[in-house]
Enzyme design. Structure first.
Site: not given
Length: 215
Positions: A195-196, A137, A145, A68, A35, A173, A8, A66, A37, A33, A143
Site C-alpha cells: 500500500g504505502s 497476512m 501502514g 475481510m 481490501d 500482505d 493495495s 481480499h 473490510m 489489490h 489497517f
C-alpha cells in the site's frame, strides 16, 4: 520468475480512485489489490462491491479482491459480478472454508484463502487442491501502514513447501517494502501486496516504487 506486485488501493486517494487505478496500471503493477473490510471481522470499514464495479472499467489488470468480512459467503456472488478476478476469503471467517472456495470457483473466479498472523498453515492442508492463491497476512488485518511481523517469513517458507508443485500463487500482505520484500521472495512468495510502499510520493513515483519492490 518475476514476482507480481499488487498495489493495495487502501492507500490510494479515495477521492479519485479511477484515476489512481489507471496510474498504477501505467506504472507497471500486475494486479490491483482491493481490501474489503466490514468493521466486524476487522476493526475498519472500507468498500463494497459497488466500488469494485465502479473502478473495473479503469483497467484490464487482474482484480485481486481480499474479503475481510464475516459472514463471507452471502457476498461472494456480488463481488464476482462486480468484476473480481481472484476472490480471497479468510480461513478464520467461517466454519466452511471448503464450501466458500467451491462457491468462488463455481462463479468462474480464482479462489484464495488468507491466514492471519496467528493462524497456522495447517488449515490449508485439506483445501490445497481447491486453491489458486494463499495470502499470508504479515500484519494484523484492518489497517494500512503497520510494521511487518517477522515470524511470517518462516510461515511463508512452510506454506511454499506445502504447495509443492501445485500452481498456487503465494501472496504476502502487510508491511511490505523493498527491504521486507526481499525476505518474502527468498522464502517463496510469488506476489506482494503493498500500500504505502507503492502510493508514497504521488503518481510520479509509482513506477519507481513498484520497480523497487521487484528488486
Amino acid at each position: 520468475m518475476t514476482v507480481k506486485i499488487a498495489p493495495s488501493i487502501l492507500s490510494a486517494d479515495f477521492a479519485k480512485l479511477g484515476e489512481e487505478v489507471r496510474a498504477i496500471d501505467a506504472a507497471g503493477c500486475d494486479w490491483v489489490h482491493v481490501d474489503v473490510m466490514d468493521g466486524h471481522f476487522v476493526p475498519n470499514i472500507t468498500i463494497g462491491p459497488g466500488v469494485v464495479k465502479a473502478i473495473r472499467p479503469h483497467t484490464a489488470k487482474t482484480f485481486d479482491v481480499h474479503l475481510m468480512i464475516e459472514p463471507v459467503d452471502p457476498y461472494i456472488p456480488e463481488f464476482a459480478a462486480a468484476g473480481s478476478d481472484i476472490i480471497t476469503v479468510h480461513a478464520e471467517a467461517g466454519a466452511h472454508l471448503h464450501r466458500s472456495l467451491q462457491l468462488i470457483r463455481s462463479l468462474g473466479k480464482k479462489a484464495g484463502v488468507s491466514l492471519n498472523p496467528s493462524t497456522p498453515e495447517s488449515v490449508l492442508e485439506y483445501v490445497l487442491d481447491d486453491l489458486d492463491l494463499v495470502l499470508v497476512m504479515s500484519v494484523n488485518p484492518g489497517f494500512g501502514g503497520q510494521a511487518f511481523i517477522e515470524s511470517q517469513v518462516e510461515k511463508i517458507r512452510r506454506i511454499k513447501a506445502l504447495i509443492g508443485t501445485r500452481p498456487i500463487e503465494l501472496e504476502v500482505d502487510g508491511g511490505v517494502n523493498p527491504e521486507t520484500a526481499k525476505r518474502c521472495i527468498a522464502a517463496g512468495a510469488t506476489a506482494l501486496v503493498a500500500g504505502s510502499a507503492v502510493f508514497k510520493g504521488g503518481p510520479d513515483a509509482y513506477a519507481a516504487n513498484i520497480a523497487a519492490l521487484r528488486g
